[in-house]
Scaffold this motif. Structure first.
Motif, PDB file in Angstrom:
ATOM      1  N   THR A 165       0.859  -1.186   0.000  1.00 41.13           N
ATOM      2  CA  THR A 165       0.000   0.000   0.000  1.00 41.13           C
ATOM      3  C   THR A 165       0.895   1.236   0.000  1.00 41.13           C
ATOM      4  O   THR A 165       2.074   1.165   0.347  1.00 41.13           O
ATOM      5  CB  THR A 165      -0.921   0.038   1.228  1.00 41.13           C
ATOM      6  OG1 THR A 165      -0.123   0.058   2.417  1.00 41.13           O
ATOM      7  CG2 THR A 165      -1.846  -1.176   1.253  1.00 41.13           C
ATOM      8  N   ILE A 166       0.317   2.387  -0.359  1.00 37.81           N
ATOM      9  CA  ILE A 166       1.121   3.601  -0.434  1.00 37.81           C
ATOM     10  C   ILE A 166       0.542   4.747   0.390  1.00 37.81           C
ATOM     11  O   ILE A 166       1.260   5.672   0.771  1.00 37.81           O
ATOM     12  CB  ILE A 166       1.311   4.036  -1.908  1.00 37.81           C
ATOM     13  CG1 ILE A 166       2.411   5.101  -2.023  1.00 37.81           C
ATOM     14  CG2 ILE A 166      -0.008   4.534  -2.513  1.00 37.81           C
ATOM     15  CD1 ILE A 166       3.764   4.652  -1.597  1.00 37.81           C
ATOM     16  N   VAL A 167      -0.749   4.717   0.688  1.00 30.03           N
ATOM     17  CA  VAL A 167      -1.374   5.796   1.458  1.00 30.03           C
ATOM     18  C   VAL A 167      -1.509   5.367   2.919  1.00 30.03           C
ATOM     19  O   VAL A 167      -2.010   4.275   3.212  1.00 30.03           O
ATOM     20  CB  VAL A 167      -2.751   6.179   0.882  1.00 30.03           C
ATOM     21  CG1 VAL A 167      -3.452   7.210   1.763  1.00 30.03           C
ATOM     22  CG2 VAL A 167      -2.588   6.732  -0.537  1.00 30.03           C
ATOM     23  N   ASN A 168      -1.060   6.228   3.819  1.00 31.73           N
ATOM     24  CA  ASN A 168      -1.082   5.924   5.246  1.00 31.73           C
ATOM     25  C   ASN A 168      -2.071   6.820   5.976  1.00 31.73           C
ATOM     26  O   ASN A 168      -2.133   8.025   5.702  1.00 31.73           O
ATOM     27  CB  ASN A 168       0.306   6.149   5.854  1.00 31.73           C
ATOM     28  CG  ASN A 168       1.405   5.487   5.061  1.00 31.73           C
ATOM     29  OD1 ASN A 168       1.416   4.276   4.910  1.00 31.73           O
ATOM     30  ND2 ASN A 168       2.319   6.294   4.545  1.00 31.73           N
ATOM     31  N   LYS A 169      -2.818   6.246   6.885  1.00 31.44           N
ATOM     32  CA  LYS A 169      -3.682   7.047   7.743  1.00 31.44           C
ATOM     33  C   LYS A 169      -2.830   7.609   8.871  1.00 31.44           C
ATOM     34  O   LYS A 169      -2.101   6.882   9.539  1.00 31.44           O
ATOM     35  CB  LYS A 169      -4.833   6.223   8.314  1.00 31.44           C
ATOM     36  CG  LYS A 169      -5.809   7.056   9.137  1.00 31.44           C
ATOM     37  CD  LYS A 169      -7.044   6.265   9.500  1.00 31.44           C
ATOM     38  CE  LYS A 169      -7.985   7.071  10.384  1.00 31.44           C
ATOM     39  NZ  LYS A 169      -8.420   8.340   9.784  1.00 31.44           N
ATOM     40  N   VAL A 170      -2.905   8.913   9.082  1.00 33.61           N
ATOM     41  CA  VAL A 170      -2.089   9.579  10.099  1.00 33.61           C
ATOM     42  C   VAL A 170      -2.860   9.607  11.411  1.00 33.61           C
ATOM     43  O   VAL A 170      -3.938  10.211  11.501  1.00 33.61           O
ATOM     44  CB  VAL A 170      -1.724  11.013   9.661  1.00 33.61           C
ATOM     45  CG1 VAL A 170      -0.900  11.701  10.732  1.00 33.61           C
ATOM     46  CG2 VAL A 170      -0.974  10.982   8.332  1.00 33.61           C
ATOM     47  N   LEU A 175      15.127   4.854  -0.611  1.00 33.97           N
ATOM     48  CA  LEU A 175      14.245   3.760  -1.015  1.00 33.97           C
ATOM     49  C   LEU A 175      13.183   4.318  -1.955  1.00 33.97           C
ATOM     50  O   LEU A 175      12.512   5.298  -1.644  1.00 33.97           O
ATOM     51  CB  LEU A 175      13.604   3.126   0.214  1.00 33.97           C
ATOM     52  CG  LEU A 175      14.597   2.732   1.332  1.00 33.97           C
ATOM     53  CD1 LEU A 175      13.856   2.063   2.479  1.00 33.97           C
ATOM     54  CD2 LEU A 175      15.690   1.813   0.803  1.00 33.97           C
ATOM     55  N   VAL A 176      13.042   3.665  -3.107  1.00 32.47           N
ATOM     56  CA  VAL A 176      12.190   4.175  -4.180  1.00 32.47           C
ATOM     57  C   VAL A 176      11.016   3.225  -4.411  1.00 32.47           C
ATOM     58  O   VAL A 176      11.215   2.032  -4.655  1.00 32.47           O
ATOM     59  CB  VAL A 176      13.007   4.331  -5.486  1.00 32.47           C
ATOM     60  CG1 VAL A 176      12.135   4.879  -6.608  1.00 32.47           C
ATOM     61  CG2 VAL A 176      14.217   5.227  -5.261  1.00 32.47           C
ATOM     62  N   LYS A 177       9.813   3.773  -4.325  1.00 33.58           N
ATOM     63  CA  LYS A 177       8.597   2.970  -4.494  1.00 33.58           C
ATOM     64  C   LYS A 177       8.001   3.258  -5.879  1.00 33.58           C
ATOM     65  O   LYS A 177       7.122   4.107  -6.045  1.00 33.58           O
ATOM     66  CB  LYS A 177       7.593   3.307  -3.395  1.00 33.58           C
ATOM     67  CG  LYS A 177       8.162   3.149  -1.992  1.00 33.58           C
ATOM     68  CD  LYS A 177       7.185   3.636  -0.935  1.00 33.58           C
ATOM     69  CE  LYS A 177       7.798   3.616   0.453  1.00 33.58           C
ATOM     70  NZ  LYS A 177       6.877   4.160   1.481  1.00 33.58           N
ATOM     71  N   LYS A 178       8.497   2.534  -6.881  1.00 38.91           N
ATOM     72  CA  LYS A 178       8.093   2.796  -8.261  1.00 38.91           C
ATOM     73  C   LYS A 178       6.627   2.467  -8.523  1.00 38.91           C
ATOM     74  O   LYS A 178       6.029   2.967  -9.477  1.00 38.91           O
ATOM     75  CB  LYS A 178       8.979   2.006  -9.225  1.00 38.91           C
ATOM     76  CG  LYS A 178      10.430   2.434  -9.213  1.00 38.91           C
ATOM     77  CD  LYS A 178      11.243   1.647 -10.229  1.00 38.91           C
ATOM     78  CE  LYS A 178      12.713   2.062 -10.201  1.00 38.91           C
ATOM     79  NZ  LYS A 178      13.508   1.294 -11.187  1.00 38.91           N
ATOM     80  N   ASP A 179       6.045   1.611  -7.697  1.00 43.56           N
ATOM     81  CA  ASP A 179       4.643   1.218  -7.896  1.00 43.56           C
ATOM     82  C   ASP A 179       3.655   2.209  -7.284  1.00 43.56           C
ATOM     83  O   ASP A 179       2.450   1.948  -7.282  1.00 43.56           O
ATOM     84  CB  ASP A 179       4.394  -0.167  -7.288  1.00 43.56           C
ATOM     85  CG  ASP A 179       5.078  -1.273  -8.075  1.00 43.56           C
ATOM     86  OD1 ASP A 179       5.408  -1.039  -9.251  1.00 43.56           O
ATOM     87  OD2 ASP A 179       5.287  -2.367  -7.512  1.00 43.56           O
ATOM     88  N   SER A 180       4.137   3.313  -6.774  1.00 44.54           N
ATOM     89  CA  SER A 180       3.261   4.281  -6.095  1.00 44.54           C
ATOM     90  C   SER A 180       2.046   4.692  -6.922  1.00 44.54           C
ATOM     91  O   SER A 180       0.913   4.671  -6.410  1.00 44.54           O
ATOM     92  CB  SER A 180       4.054   5.527  -5.691  1.00 44.54           C
ATOM     93  OG  SER A 180       5.029   5.216  -4.741  1.00 44.54           O
TER      94      SER A 180
END
Length: 357
Positions: free
Chosen positions: A56-61, A107-112
């Protein structure tokens, strides 16, 4: 500051121990002596881009005092090298040091973009502004090569979803076409971080960031194109940039910013050791004074995790800083208002195009 004793182009000057590791590494004097005799480089000081593949890429703060509900970070670690950065501690979760590793192991998240699109298409997802990035800068140097932030903006535009950006890099102007398209539907707001008007201060605090001139020009260009801009005077560090609050507020307003925000520096976790080492090497004449003044803003400690007080501090110095920011708002932003982001359009564009029925 002795240039021979520091690592050029970096904020942190050491790799501190990762609290999750049982073993630690140290640079021994006999090894350094051997390298000198053999004319070998002890440290090549290179930046490495390492691909990672999160689910996953979106985090709940969850923190109640950071001003955002959701964030996404396409890069972990940040080459900008800001010495005070609170995000340094998160690099330990990835198995690296919060010191030099944070600046040199990106660190690179290319699937974002793909992960973001999958989330926005979910029937259960209700539109809330998503912040790029709540942790590290989405326009750091890696973005020039990977263009992940631009791809994510294309996804936000396709699904008419609100997004907010935090950056201190003029590279954001590369994506002016997408920002203009998003602003037509009130889907974008931008936060530009400017901590000083002095290039000398900027260079030692934030060694690989855009110049102050470039950042102010960025605020001006965005504002001229009707893109709402907030300037973050963050962090305010006593006896380093605390005397610049009103000039910074004026410069932000003069270049079109609609508002300002601020925090008082806090040095949680490993950052206390990293910052203390840095200031004793770069500003030895005032190191103790600065550290003691930071402590006075946080109940006598560098490490302050108390909600609601950790951002704005407490005590006389913190009160002076907060009052200056209030005065800056009253003096330079009295008749300015930042528009609210539009969350109403997304439901109609859940499949990427307008639903007629």
């Amino acid at each position: 500051m002795n240039p021979k004793s520091t690592i050029k182009g970096r904020g942190a000057q050491l790799n501190v121990h990762n609290r999750f590791f049982q073993l630690s590494h140290e640079m021994r004097d006999d090894f350094l002596e051997f390298c000198q005799k053999e004319d070998e480089q002890v440290d090549k000081n290179k930046t490495l881009y390492l691909p990672v593949f999160p689910k996953t890429i979106v985090n709940k703060v969850e923190s109640p005092d950071v001003g955002m509900q959701y964030s996404m970070n396409s890069y972990q670690g940040c080459e900008h090298g800001c010495i005070y950065c609170y995000a340094r501690n998160t690099h330990e979760y990835w198995g690296y040091s919060a010191g030099l590793d944070f600046e040199r192991r990106i660190l690179v998240k290319k699937d974002s973009p793909k992960l973001l699109e999958a989330l926005l298409k979910k029937k259960s997802w209700k539109a809330h502004p998503i912040v790029m990035s709540g942790n590290t800068d989405c326009y750091q140097p890696a973005e020039k090569e990977f263009e992940i932030t631009r791809q994510c903006l294309e996804v936000f535009l396709k699904y008419k979803h609100p997004v907010s950006i935090i950056t201190k890099n003029a590279l954001i102007l590369r994506d002016l076409d997408l920002l203009e398209a998003l602003t037509k539907d009130s889907l974008i707001s931008v936060n530009i971080s400017i901590t000083s008007l002095s290039e000398n201060t900027r260079r030692i605090l934030e060694p690989r960031t855009a110049s102050i001139k470039k950042r102010l020009e960025t605020v001006k260009v965005l504002s001229e194109n009707k893109i709402p801009v907030n300037v973050m005077l963050a962090p305010i560090i006593p006896s380093i940039n605390s005397h610049e609050i009103l000039p910074l507020a004026k410069a932000a307003s003069d270049n079109g910013a609609l508002s300002i925000g601020h925090t008082i520096v806090r040095l949680n976790g490993a950052i206390g050791e990293i910052f203390s080492d840095w200031i004793k090497k770069t500003m030895p004449d005032r190191a103790d004074k600065v550290l003691h003044q930071i402590e006075s803003c946080h109940g006598g400690t560098l490490n302050d995790s108390r909600y609601k007080t950790r951002m704005n501090g407490e005590g006389k110095i913190a009160e002076q800083i907060n009052n200056l920011v209030k005065l800056g708002r009253l003096k330079y932003f009295k008749d300015k208002r930042k528009p609210k982001l539009n969350t109403e359009l997304h439901e109609q564009f859940k499949d990427g195009q307008l639903k007629l029925f």
